[in-house]
Design a protein around this motif. Sequence first.
Motif, mmCIF file in Angstrom:
data_model
loop_
_atom_site.group_PDB
_atom_site.id
_atom_site.type_symbol
_atom_site.label_atom_id
_atom_site.label_comp_id
_atom_site.label_asym_id
_atom_site.label_seq_id
_atom_site.Cartn_x
_atom_site.Cartn_y
_atom_site.Cartn_z
ATOM 1 N N CYS A 234 0.831 -1.193 0.000
ATOM 2 C CA CYS A 234 0.000 0.000 0.000
ATOM 3 C C CYS A 234 0.878 1.262 0.000
ATOM 4 N N THR A 235 0.356 2.305 -0.651
ATOM 5 C CA THR A 235 1.078 3.582 -0.693
ATOM 6 C C THR A 235 0.094 4.708 -0.414
ATOM 7 N N ARG A 236 0.645 5.889 -0.186
ATOM 8 C CA ARG A 236 -0.170 7.092 -0.020
ATOM 9 C C ARG A 236 0.372 8.155 -0.976
ATOM 10 N N PRO A 237 -0.486 9.033 -1.425
ATOM 11 C CA PRO A 237 -0.029 10.063 -2.370
ATOM 12 C C PRO A 237 0.874 11.085 -1.681
ATOM 13 N N GLY A 238 1.834 11.607 -2.451
ATOM 14 C CA GLY A 238 2.718 12.645 -1.949
ATOM 15 C C GLY A 238 2.727 13.833 -2.888
ATOM 16 N N ARG A 239 3.603 14.743 -2.659
ATOM 17 C CA ARG A 239 3.683 15.927 -3.495
ATOM 18 C C ARG A 239 4.208 15.578 -4.888
ATOM 19 N N GLY A 240 3.687 16.319 -5.843
ATOM 20 C CA GLY A 240 4.154 16.143 -7.208
ATOM 21 C C GLY A 240 3.833 14.793 -7.802
#
Length: 220
Positions: A188-194
């Motif tokens: 699982c991942t989470r959104p980050g900047r850019g």
Amino acid sequence: MEPELIPQLIAEIALADPRVRRDDKIERRAQAKMWAGILAEVPYPYAVHAAQQHYARSQFPILPADIASRWQSVVRDRMARDVDPLPAVDPDNGAAYRAAVVAHRRAVVAGQTAPVEAPQLTASPAAAEAKARLERLGTYLPPHLREGLAAHRPGRAERERLATEGLTDPLDVACPVESCRAYVGRPCTRPGRGGARHALTSGSHPSRTEAAEQAARAVV
């Protein structure tokens, strides 16, 4: 082997290789004494067997060290397979307990008693399921290398642990979280900047774990 058996052993080996036996009487006595010290722990029948095995593959004269090293390998193998079964004596009687353990080990070493090996795990539905899950994960490494690399592949090691212990693996299903949508087998991942993606420090989204548990119950 008793020292008085050494001349007989050398004479028997000399039937296959006359080079082994000394001609001079003084040298013959010294040779017997030297061989007796080296082969003190080797049973006579095994020494003859080792000599036969040696000359079945080699034309070089056998040395007492060749026989002793072969015997040591046999002893190591037997003791490695033996689990020291519980003696049938009162455990509170320390002397009798130790004597029974020593007697058993000596019998195993001498080949008088077969090694008592640890019972093999029987195949059960849970074991079969764990094996199937590990096969689905796939591997191209031998077990000892896989274990050595576990610290460098924590995600893979954790999935193998869950499969072996019969626990739910969240990565067996796709993540239902809209902002993640990780595919099966992907963390699982989470959104980050850019537009960057960052791995979750907590492992998997709770809803993904719940989905994996529901899928496991459906299979059962």
